[in-house]
Enzyme design. Structure first.
Site, PDB file in Angstrom:
ATOM      1  N   CYS B  88       0.886  -1.161   0.000  1.00 47.13           N
ATOM      2  CA  CYS B  88       0.000   0.000   0.000  1.00 47.13           C
ATOM      3  C   CYS B  88       0.919   1.204   0.000  1.00 47.13           C
ATOM      4  O   CYS B  88       1.509   1.543   1.023  1.00 47.13           O
ATOM      5  CB  CYS B  88      -0.907   0.013   1.228  1.00 47.13           C
ATOM      6  SG  CYS B  88      -1.837   1.550   1.398  1.00 47.13           S
ATOM      7  N   CYS B  91      -0.645   4.372   2.225  1.00 49.23           N
ATOM      8  CA  CYS B  91      -0.724   4.309   3.701  1.00 49.23           C
ATOM      9  C   CYS B  91      -0.230   2.937   4.152  1.00 49.23           C
ATOM     10  O   CYS B  91       0.967   2.692   4.077  1.00 49.23           O
ATOM     11  CB  CYS B  91      -2.107   4.683   4.223  1.00 49.23           C
ATOM     12  SG  CYS B  91      -3.520   3.902   3.450  1.00 49.23           S
ATOM     13  N   SER B  92      -1.126   2.060   4.574  1.00 43.35           N
ATOM     14  CA  SER B  92      -0.652   0.770   5.077  1.00 43.35           C
ATOM     15  C   SER B  92      -1.769  -0.265   5.015  1.00 43.35           C
ATOM     16  O   SER B  92      -1.878  -1.113   5.889  1.00 43.35           O
ATOM     17  CB  SER B  92      -0.160   0.921   6.510  1.00 43.35           C
ATOM     18  OG  SER B  92      -1.157   1.575   7.282  1.00 43.35           O
ATOM     19  N   CYS B  93      -2.615  -0.190   3.984  1.00 40.56           N
ATOM     20  CA  CYS B  93      -3.751  -1.110   3.852  1.00 40.56           C
ATOM     21  C   CYS B  93      -3.267  -2.559   3.808  1.00 40.56           C
ATOM     22  O   CYS B  93      -2.289  -2.867   3.122  1.00 40.56           O
ATOM     23  CB  CYS B  93      -4.540  -0.781   2.596  1.00 40.56           C
ATOM     24  SG  CYS B  93      -5.256   0.880   2.660  1.00 40.56           S
TER      25      CYS B  93
END
Lengths: 217, 180
Positions: B88, B91-93
Protein backbone atom coordinates in the site's frame (compact mmCIF):
# COMPACT_ATOMS: atom_id res chain seq x y z
CA UNK A 1 -2.70 16.08 -2.03
CA UNK A 2 0.85 15.61 -3.24
CA UNK A 3 2.09 14.79 0.24
CA UNK A 4 4.96 12.78 1.68
CA UNK A 5 2.55 9.87 2.10
CA UNK A 6 2.34 9.41 -1.69
CA UNK A 7 5.71 7.72 -1.88
CA UNK A 8 5.35 5.07 -4.59
CA UNK A 9 8.42 5.21 -6.83
CA UNK A 10 10.69 7.20 -4.54
CA UNK A 11 14.30 6.22 -3.97
CA UNK A 12 16.55 6.93 -1.02
CA UNK A 13 14.21 6.19 1.88
CA UNK A 14 16.53 3.55 3.29
CA UNK A 15 16.78 -0.22 3.53
CA UNK A 16 13.84 -2.41 4.46
CA UNK A 17 14.24 -3.95 7.90
CA UNK A 18 12.38 -7.28 7.91
CA UNK A 19 11.56 -8.55 11.39
CA UNK A 20 10.69 -12.10 12.28
CA UNK A 21 8.65 -13.02 15.34
CA UNK A 22 7.88 -9.36 16.01
CA UNK A 23 5.13 -8.72 18.55
CA UNK A 24 1.83 -7.27 17.30
CA UNK A 25 2.59 -4.10 19.26
CA UNK A 26 6.16 -3.15 20.18
CA UNK A 27 5.05 -0.90 23.07
CA UNK A 28 1.89 -0.87 25.15
CA UNK A 29 1.17 2.74 24.16
CA UNK A 30 0.95 1.64 20.53
CA UNK A 31 -1.75 -0.83 21.46
CA UNK A 32 -3.69 1.91 23.28
CA UNK A 33 -3.42 4.27 20.30
CA UNK A 34 -4.62 1.56 17.95
CA UNK A 35 -7.55 0.72 20.24
CA UNK A 36 -8.52 4.36 20.84
CA UNK A 37 -8.53 5.00 17.10
CA UNK A 38 -10.78 1.96 16.56
CA UNK A 39 -13.15 2.92 19.39
CA UNK A 40 -13.27 6.69 18.86
CA UNK A 41 -16.48 8.31 17.60
CA UNK A 42 -14.31 9.65 14.75
CA UNK A 43 -13.78 6.09 13.47
CA UNK A 44 -16.88 6.07 11.28
CA UNK A 45 -15.15 7.84 8.37
CA UNK A 46 -12.07 5.85 7.38
CA UNK A 47 -11.22 8.29 4.58
CA UNK A 48 -11.22 11.29 6.90
CA UNK A 49 -8.91 9.38 9.24
CA UNK A 50 -6.47 8.63 6.43
CA UNK A 51 -6.55 12.20 5.20
CA UNK A 52 -5.87 13.53 8.68
CA UNK A 53 -2.65 11.52 8.79
CA UNK A 54 -1.72 12.80 5.32
CA UNK A 55 -2.03 16.35 6.66
CA UNK A 56 0.91 15.78 9.01
CA UNK A 57 3.67 18.02 7.59
CA UNK A 58 6.03 16.07 5.33
CA UNK A 59 9.18 16.27 7.46
CA UNK A 60 7.22 15.07 10.51
CA UNK A 61 5.42 12.39 8.49
CA UNK A 62 8.74 10.88 7.42
CA UNK A 63 10.24 11.07 10.91
CA UNK A 64 7.29 9.71 12.90
CA UNK A 65 6.64 6.06 13.58
CA UNK A 66 3.37 4.56 12.39
CA UNK A 67 1.57 4.86 15.71
CA UNK A 68 2.91 8.38 16.30
CA UNK A 69 1.12 9.28 13.07
CA UNK A 70 -2.04 7.53 14.28
CA UNK A 71 -1.89 9.40 17.60
CA UNK A 72 -1.34 12.73 15.87
CA UNK A 73 -4.19 12.08 13.44
CA UNK A 74 -6.56 10.98 16.21
CA UNK A 75 -5.88 14.05 18.35
CA UNK A 76 -6.36 16.34 15.35
CA UNK A 77 -9.70 14.72 14.43
CA UNK A 78 -10.96 14.87 18.03
CA UNK A 79 -10.09 18.57 18.16
CA UNK A 80 -11.61 19.22 14.74
CA UNK A 81 -14.92 17.66 15.81
CA UNK A 82 -14.91 19.51 19.12
CA UNK A 83 -14.88 16.24 21.06
CA UNK A 84 -11.93 17.43 23.15
CA UNK A 85 -10.34 20.82 23.74
CA UNK A 86 -6.62 21.68 23.61
CA UNK A 87 -6.75 22.33 27.37
CA UNK A 88 -8.19 18.89 28.03
CA UNK A 89 -5.47 17.22 25.99
CA UNK A 90 -2.79 19.19 27.81
CA UNK A 91 -4.15 18.49 31.28
CA UNK A 92 -5.41 14.95 30.77
CA UNK A 93 -8.68 15.89 32.44
CA UNK A 94 -12.06 16.98 31.12
CA UNK A 95 -12.98 20.63 31.38
CA UNK A 96 -15.22 21.09 34.42
CA UNK A 97 -18.95 20.91 33.97
CA UNK A 98 -18.94 18.98 30.71
CA UNK A 99 -21.66 16.37 30.24
CA UNK A 100 -20.45 12.80 30.11
CA UNK A 101 -21.13 10.91 26.87
CA UNK A 102 -21.89 7.21 26.48
CA UNK A 103 -19.15 5.25 24.68
CA UNK A 104 -20.23 3.91 21.31
CA UNK A 105 -18.42 0.63 21.85
CA UNK A 106 -18.79 -1.48 24.99
CA UNK A 107 -16.23 -4.16 25.83
CA UNK A 108 -18.67 -7.04 25.38
CA UNK A 109 -19.51 -5.85 21.87
CA UNK A 110 -15.90 -5.58 20.67
CA UNK A 111 -15.31 -9.05 19.17
CA UNK A 112 -18.63 -8.98 17.36
CA UNK A 113 -18.15 -5.48 15.98
CA UNK A 114 -14.56 -6.07 14.86
CA UNK A 115 -15.40 -9.35 13.13
CA UNK A 116 -18.55 -8.10 11.43
CA UNK A 117 -18.14 -7.67 7.71
CA UNK A 118 -19.16 -4.21 6.57
CA UNK A 119 -18.98 -3.06 2.98
CA UNK A 120 -17.77 -0.07 1.01
CA UNK A 121 -19.75 -1.18 -2.03
CA UNK A 122 -22.93 0.75 -2.78
CA UNK A 123 -25.76 0.23 -5.21
CA UNK A 124 -24.66 1.49 -8.59
CA UNK A 125 -26.52 4.52 -9.89
CA UNK A 126 -24.81 4.53 -13.28
CA UNK A 127 -23.60 1.86 -15.67
CA UNK A 128 -19.84 1.34 -15.51
CA UNK A 129 -18.17 3.25 -18.33
CA UNK A 130 -15.42 0.67 -18.78
CA UNK A 131 -15.28 -3.11 -19.19
CA UNK A 132 -12.37 -5.51 -18.76
CA UNK A 133 -9.89 -5.12 -21.61
CA UNK A 134 -10.48 -1.39 -22.08
CA UNK A 135 -7.40 0.81 -22.31
CA UNK A 136 -7.59 3.74 -19.92
CA UNK A 137 -5.42 6.72 -19.08
CA UNK A 138 -5.15 7.80 -15.45
CA UNK A 139 -6.02 11.44 -14.99
CA UNK A 140 -3.37 14.09 -14.46
CA UNK A 141 -4.92 15.73 -11.42
CA UNK A 142 -3.23 17.34 -8.46
CA UNK A 143 -5.95 17.99 -5.89
CA UNK A 144 -4.92 19.59 -2.63
CA UNK A 145 -7.42 17.41 -0.76
CA UNK A 146 -7.59 13.63 -0.31
CA UNK A 147 -7.18 11.33 -3.29
CA UNK A 148 -6.29 7.69 -3.77
CA UNK A 149 -4.77 8.27 -7.21
CA UNK A 150 -1.01 8.06 -6.61
CA UNK A 151 1.25 10.42 -8.52
CA UNK A 152 3.19 7.58 -10.10
CA UNK A 153 0.28 6.50 -12.34
CA UNK A 154 -1.09 9.92 -13.29
CA UNK A 155 -1.12 10.35 -17.07
CA UNK A 156 -0.17 6.69 -17.64
CA UNK A 157 -2.05 4.14 -19.74
CA UNK A 158 -3.28 0.85 -18.33
CA UNK A 159 -5.83 -1.87 -19.01
CA UNK A 160 -8.99 -2.52 -16.99
CA UNK A 161 -8.96 -6.05 -15.55
CA UNK A 162 -12.19 -6.05 -13.56
CA UNK A 163 -14.91 -3.85 -12.12
CA UNK A 164 -15.42 -4.17 -8.36
CA UNK A 165 -18.83 -2.45 -8.46
CA UNK A 166 -19.58 1.02 -7.13
CA UNK A 167 -17.51 1.94 -4.06
CA UNK A 168 -17.51 4.92 -1.71
CA UNK A 169 -15.36 7.65 -3.29
CA UNK A 170 -12.66 8.70 -0.80
CA UNK A 171 -11.95 12.05 -2.50
CA UNK A 172 -15.47 13.12 -1.52
CA UNK A 173 -16.09 11.13 1.65
CA UNK A 174 -12.86 12.24 3.34
CA UNK A 175 -14.11 15.83 3.25
CA UNK A 176 -17.60 15.10 4.56
CA UNK A 177 -19.06 15.71 1.10
CA UNK A 178 -20.92 12.43 0.91
CA UNK A 179 -20.04 8.92 -0.21
CA UNK A 180 -20.57 9.72 -3.92
CA UNK A 181 -20.03 6.05 -4.82
CA UNK A 182 -18.77 5.37 -8.33
CA UNK A 183 -17.44 2.31 -10.20
CA UNK A 184 -14.09 1.05 -8.97
CA UNK A 185 -11.79 -0.79 -11.37
CA UNK A 186 -8.72 -2.96 -11.08
CA UNK A 187 -6.28 -1.48 -13.61
CA UNK A 188 -3.06 -3.15 -14.81
CA UNK A 189 -0.04 -1.08 -15.83
CA UNK A 190 3.10 -2.41 -17.49
CA UNK A 191 6.22 -1.64 -15.47
CA UNK A 192 7.76 0.07 -18.52
CA UNK A 193 4.74 2.34 -18.94
CA UNK A 194 5.30 3.62 -15.42
CA UNK A 195 9.07 3.53 -15.09
CA UNK A 196 10.52 3.61 -18.59
CA UNK A 197 12.69 1.37 -20.72
CA UNK A 198 15.01 0.30 -17.92
CA UNK A 199 12.16 -1.46 -16.09
CA UNK A 200 11.35 -5.14 -16.49
CA UNK A 201 9.60 -6.01 -19.74
CA UNK A 202 7.25 -8.46 -18.03
CA UNK A 203 6.47 -7.07 -14.58
CA UNK A 204 3.13 -5.37 -13.97
CA UNK A 205 1.59 -3.12 -11.32
CA UNK A 206 -2.12 -3.16 -10.46
CA UNK A 207 -4.14 -0.53 -8.65
CA UNK A 208 -7.79 -0.08 -7.77
CA UNK A 209 -8.93 3.18 -9.37
CA UNK A 210 -12.28 4.98 -9.35
CA UNK A 211 -14.03 5.82 -12.61
CA UNK A 212 -13.49 9.57 -12.41
CA UNK A 213 -9.72 8.95 -12.26
CA UNK A 214 -9.89 7.32 -15.71
CA UNK A 215 -10.47 8.33 -19.32
CA UNK A 216 -10.57 6.14 -22.46
CA UNK A 217 -7.14 5.75 -24.08
CA UNK B 1 -0.90 9.45 25.25
CA UNK B 2 -2.02 8.51 28.79
CA UNK B 3 -3.50 12.01 29.03
CA UNK B 4 -5.50 11.38 25.88
CA UNK B 5 -6.86 8.07 27.15
CA UNK B 6 -7.78 9.63 30.50
CA UNK B 7 -9.70 12.43 28.84
CA UNK B 8 -11.55 10.14 26.44
CA UNK B 9 -12.51 7.73 29.21
CA UNK B 10 -13.51 10.49 31.63
CA UNK B 11 -15.67 12.13 28.97
CA UNK B 12 -17.32 8.83 28.12
CA UNK B 13 -16.03 8.90 24.54
CA UNK B 14 -14.36 5.50 24.87
CA UNK B 15 -14.67 2.69 27.38
CA UNK B 16 -11.41 1.54 28.96
CA UNK B 17 -12.46 -2.12 29.03
CA UNK B 18 -13.40 -1.87 25.34
CA UNK B 19 -9.86 -0.70 24.59
CA UNK B 20 -8.52 -3.75 26.45
CA UNK B 21 -10.84 -5.96 24.38
CA UNK B 22 -9.69 -4.37 21.12
CA UNK B 23 -6.03 -4.93 22.02
CA UNK B 24 -6.79 -8.54 22.96
CA UNK B 25 -8.63 -9.06 19.67
CA UNK B 26 -5.71 -7.88 17.56
CA UNK B 27 -3.08 -9.61 19.69
CA UNK B 28 -4.85 -12.94 19.96
CA UNK B 29 -7.84 -13.36 17.67
CA UNK B 30 -6.51 -12.37 14.25
CA UNK B 31 -3.12 -13.05 12.74
CA UNK B 32 -1.37 -14.88 9.93
CA UNK B 33 -2.47 -18.28 11.24
CA UNK B 34 -5.89 -17.38 9.84
CA UNK B 35 -4.50 -16.73 6.38
CA UNK B 36 -2.42 -19.91 6.57
CA UNK B 37 -5.62 -21.91 7.11
CA UNK B 38 -7.13 -20.33 4.01
CA UNK B 39 -4.04 -21.23 1.97
CA UNK B 40 -3.88 -24.81 3.27
CA UNK B 41 -7.57 -25.30 2.52
CA UNK B 42 -7.05 -23.97 -1.02
CA UNK B 43 -4.15 -26.38 -1.53
CA UNK B 44 -6.10 -29.41 -0.39
CA UNK B 45 -9.65 -28.73 -1.55
CA UNK B 46 -10.03 -27.89 -5.27
CA UNK B 47 -13.65 -26.80 -4.80
CA UNK B 48 -12.63 -24.43 -2.02
CA UNK B 49 -9.80 -23.08 -4.16
CA UNK B 50 -12.28 -22.39 -6.96
CA UNK B 51 -14.61 -20.54 -4.58
CA UNK B 52 -11.67 -18.60 -3.14
CA UNK B 53 -10.50 -17.44 -6.56
CA UNK B 54 -14.05 -16.54 -7.58
CA UNK B 55 -15.14 -14.71 -4.41
CA UNK B 56 -12.45 -14.57 -1.76
CA UNK B 57 -14.56 -12.57 0.71
CA UNK B 58 -17.20 -15.31 0.83
CA UNK B 59 -14.70 -18.18 0.80
CA UNK B 60 -12.70 -16.65 3.65
CA UNK B 61 -15.93 -16.03 5.58
CA UNK B 62 -16.63 -19.78 5.33
CA UNK B 63 -13.71 -20.17 7.77
CA UNK B 64 -15.20 -17.46 10.02
CA UNK B 65 -12.62 -14.81 9.16
CA UNK B 66 -14.40 -11.49 8.71
CA UNK B 67 -14.31 -7.89 9.69
CA UNK B 68 -12.41 -4.64 9.54
CA UNK B 69 -9.95 -4.32 6.69
CA UNK B 70 -11.17 -7.53 5.09
CA UNK B 71 -14.46 -6.29 3.70
CA UNK B 72 -13.55 -6.91 0.05
CA UNK B 73 -11.00 -9.71 -0.36
CA UNK B 74 -9.26 -10.91 -3.52
CA UNK B 75 -6.95 -13.93 -3.57
CA UNK B 76 -4.04 -13.91 -6.04
CA UNK B 77 -2.16 -17.11 -6.82
CA UNK B 78 1.52 -17.59 -7.42
CA UNK B 79 2.48 -20.01 -10.17
CA UNK B 80 5.59 -21.25 -11.96
CA UNK B 81 5.92 -18.02 -13.98
CA UNK B 82 3.91 -15.59 -11.84
CA UNK B 83 4.71 -14.07 -8.47
CA UNK B 84 2.47 -11.65 -6.57
CA UNK B 85 3.57 -8.91 -4.17
CA UNK B 86 1.20 -6.72 -2.12
CA UNK B 87 1.87 -3.16 -0.96
CA UNK B 88 0.00 0.00 0.00
CA UNK B 89 2.05 2.94 -1.26
CA UNK B 90 -0.34 5.59 0.13
CA UNK B 91 -0.72 4.31 3.70
CA UNK B 92 -0.65 0.77 5.08
CA UNK B 93 -3.75 -1.11 3.85
CA UNK B 94 -3.49 -4.78 4.78
CA UNK B 95 -5.95 -7.68 5.15
CA UNK B 96 -6.35 -7.71 8.94
CA UNK B 97 -8.80 -10.63 9.33
CA UNK B 98 -6.43 -13.08 7.61
CA UNK B 99 -2.99 -11.62 8.38
CA UNK B 100 -3.52 -9.57 11.55
CA UNK B 101 -1.98 -6.13 11.86
CA UNK B 102 0.86 -5.38 9.44
CA UNK B 103 4.53 -5.67 10.42
CA UNK B 104 6.52 -2.47 10.87
CA UNK B 105 8.43 -2.92 7.60
CA UNK B 106 5.20 -3.18 5.59
CA UNK B 107 4.15 0.24 6.92
CA UNK B 108 7.60 1.77 6.43
CA UNK B 109 8.67 4.28 3.80
CA UNK B 110 11.38 2.04 2.26
CA UNK B 111 8.91 -0.75 1.45
CA UNK B 112 6.05 1.49 0.39
CA UNK B 113 8.25 3.56 -1.92
CA UNK B 114 10.19 0.83 -3.68
CA UNK B 115 7.81 -2.15 -3.98
CA UNK B 116 6.23 -0.63 -7.09
CA UNK B 117 9.38 0.63 -8.84
CA UNK B 118 11.88 -2.06 -7.84
CA UNK B 119 10.03 -5.18 -6.74
CA UNK B 120 12.99 -7.44 -7.53
CA UNK B 121 15.29 -5.31 -5.39
CA UNK B 122 12.76 -5.38 -2.56
CA UNK B 123 12.40 -9.15 -2.83
CA UNK B 124 16.18 -9.53 -2.72
CA UNK B 125 16.19 -7.74 0.65
CA UNK B 126 14.01 -10.60 1.91
CA UNK B 127 16.38 -13.14 0.35
CA UNK B 128 13.90 -13.91 -2.42
CA UNK B 129 15.37 -14.14 -5.91
CA UNK B 130 13.10 -15.01 -8.83
CA UNK B 131 14.00 -15.98 -12.40
CA UNK B 132 14.00 -13.09 -14.89
CA UNK B 133 11.19 -14.77 -16.81
CA UNK B 134 8.87 -14.86 -13.79
CA UNK B 135 6.35 -12.03 -14.05
CA UNK B 136 6.07 -10.05 -10.86
CA UNK B 137 2.61 -8.63 -10.29
CA UNK B 138 2.59 -5.85 -7.74
CA UNK B 139 -0.77 -5.03 -6.12
CA UNK B 140 -0.99 -1.48 -4.74
CA UNK B 141 -3.95 -1.45 -2.32
CA UNK B 142 -5.39 1.95 -3.23
CA UNK B 143 -9.05 1.19 -2.36
CA UNK B 144 -10.84 -0.96 0.24
CA UNK B 145 -10.03 -4.16 -1.68
CA UNK B 146 -7.47 -6.29 0.18
CA UNK B 147 -5.20 -8.82 -1.50
CA UNK B 148 -4.06 -12.18 -0.13
CA UNK B 149 -1.24 -14.02 -1.93
CA UNK B 150 -1.73 -17.78 -2.27
CA UNK B 151 1.82 -19.15 -2.41
CA UNK B 152 2.73 -22.25 -4.37
CA UNK B 153 2.43 -25.50 -2.46
CA UNK B 154 5.94 -26.81 -1.84
CA UNK B 155 7.00 -30.00 -3.58
CA UNK B 156 7.06 -33.15 -1.48
CA UNK B 157 4.14 -32.18 0.76
CA UNK B 158 1.59 -34.59 -0.73
CA UNK B 159 1.34 -36.58 2.50
CA UNK B 160 0.82 -33.67 4.85
CA UNK B 161 -2.51 -32.92 6.50
CA UNK B 162 -4.20 -29.56 6.15
CA UNK B 163 -3.00 -28.55 9.62
CA UNK B 164 0.57 -29.57 8.81
CA UNK B 165 0.43 -27.60 5.56
CA UNK B 166 -0.93 -24.53 7.35
CA UNK B 167 2.08 -24.64 9.67
CA UNK B 168 4.35 -24.20 6.62
CA UNK B 169 2.67 -21.00 5.44
CA UNK B 170 4.45 -17.87 6.63
CA UNK B 171 3.00 -14.39 6.92
CA UNK B 172 5.52 -12.97 4.46
CA UNK B 173 4.66 -15.60 1.85
CA UNK B 174 1.07 -14.33 1.93
CA UNK B 175 2.28 -10.74 1.39
CA UNK B 176 4.53 -12.04 -1.36
CA UNK B 177 7.95 -11.05 -0.05
CA UNK B 178 9.05 -14.65 0.46
CA UNK B 179 8.44 -18.11 -0.98
CA UNK B 180 7.75 -21.25 1.00
Amino acid sequence: MNGAHDMGGMHGLGPIAPETDAPVFHHSWEARVHAMTMASPTRSNIDAGRHQRELIPGPDYLRMSYYEKWLTGLCALLLKHGLVTPDELARGQPDPGRARATPLLAAAAVPGVLSRAGSYEREATTRPEFVPGDRVRAANINPTGHTRLPRYVRGRIGVVERCHGAHVFPDSNAHGQGEAAQPLYLVRFEARELWGADASAIDTIRLDLWESYLAPA
Amino acid sequence: MKALESVLVEKGLVDSAALDAIVDYYENRVGPRNGARVVARAWTDPDYRARLMNDATAAIAELDFNGRQGEHMVAVENGPRVHNLVVCTLCSCYPWPVLGLPPVWYKSAPYRSRAVIDPRGVLAEFGTVLPDDTEIRVWDSTAEVRYLVIPERPAGTGNLTEDELAALVSRDSMIGTTLI
